[in-house]
Scaffold this motif. Structure first.
Motif, mmCIF file in Angstrom:
data_model
loop_
_atom_site.group_PDB
_atom_site.id
_atom_site.type_symbol
_atom_site.label_atom_id
_atom_site.label_comp_id
_atom_site.label_asym_id
_atom_site.label_seq_id
_atom_site.Cartn_x
_atom_site.Cartn_y
_atom_site.Cartn_z
ATOM 1 N N LYS A 1 -1.946 62.671 9.008
ATOM 2 C CA LYS A 1 -1.689 62.324 7.612
ATOM 3 C C LYS A 1 -1.074 63.511 6.860
ATOM 4 N N ARG B 1 2.541 64.187 8.113
ATOM 5 C CA ARG B 1 3.509 63.218 7.580
ATOM 6 C C ARG B 1 3.846 63.529 6.122
ATOM 7 N N GLU B 2 2.839 63.945 5.351
ATOM 8 C CA GLU B 2 3.035 64.188 3.930
ATOM 9 C C GLU B 2 3.785 65.491 3.666
ATOM 10 N N ARG B 3 3.444 66.550 4.423
ATOM 11 C CA ARG B 3 3.940 67.887 4.089
ATOM 12 C C ARG B 3 5.033 68.421 5.013
#
Length: 231
Positions: free
Chosen positions: A215, A218-220
């Protein structure tokens, strides 16, 4: 044989600096690795100990001379020294955890710290310097990048970290950022440790950590998930 780091710099007094404390400092005292900082000016031949000159073709600033720097490299890394020769440079190959592991498994490094506008290209080519960058920005010199590289490498030398698994569960050990960490107290400012981490179910904990790592990545840093070659 311990890991041997030799740094060529105009400011040897900057070393060991932060490398002399905490994990790297204790390992240095134990002889798990060694550090030598050599002054490039010692290889100058004139009374002013000159190491630089104006850039050919014009332009601002000064350039480290090939002849002086080559003598410094030859004195620090004579024939038979199989340590890689690195030049800290913003245009270099990015420093990655994969490269750090590769260097940690070797005999050591010889690191040239650039200053001014740069280094004469002829010494880069003639002495086989591999340019390494710690990021897409420019610093005043290569000393801080050299410390970053050495710190990253030294902590992976066997015996430096208390638990060998510490180095295998961190960000970039695989193409994922590290999962979130928690510790006591169980609740702080109304925020509780996730129940799963205190459940005692190690299988579920491992699954949760993996999901959290994915997670965050994917975000950073979605770029880490796009291909196997991260060097």
């Amino acid at each position: 044989m311990s890991f041997a780091a030799t740094v060529l710099t105009l400011y040897p007094e900057m070393f060991p600096g932060p490398l002399g404390i905490s994990l790297s400092g204790r390992a240095l005292e134990k002889g798990l690795w060694s550090l030598e900082a050599r002054n490039i000016r010692d290889s100058a031949t004139d009374r002013h100990r000159s190491v630089d000159d104006t850039p050919s073709g014009g332009g601002p600033g000064m350039v480290l001379r090939a002849d002086v720097l080559a003598r410094a490299i030859d004195a620090a890394s004579p024939a038979g020294d199989d340590r890689p020769r690195l030049l800290m440079s913003p245009r270099g190959r990015p420093l990655t955890q994969a490269l750090v592991r590769e260097l940690a498994g070797g005999p050591g490094v010889v690191i040239v710290c650039g200053r001014f506008e740069g280094v004469d290209q002829r010494v880069i080519d003639g002495r086989g310097l591999t340019e390494i960058s710690i990021g897409d920005y420019v610093l005043s010199g290569g000393e801080i990048p050299a410390m970053v590289l050495i710190d990253a490498v030294v902590r992976l030398i066997p015996g430096v970290m208390g638990k060998e698994s510490s180095g295998t569960e961190e960000s970039f050990s695989e193409p994922l950022l590290e999962y979130p960490h928690y510790t006591r107290p169980a609740e702080w400012e109304g925020r509780a440790i996730p129940d799963i981490l205190v459940s005692g179910d190690h299988g579920r904990i491992a699954k949760w950590r993996r999901e959290q790592a994915l997670k965050l990545t994917r975000e950073r840093r979605p770029d880490l998930l796009r291909g196997p070659d991260r060097d």
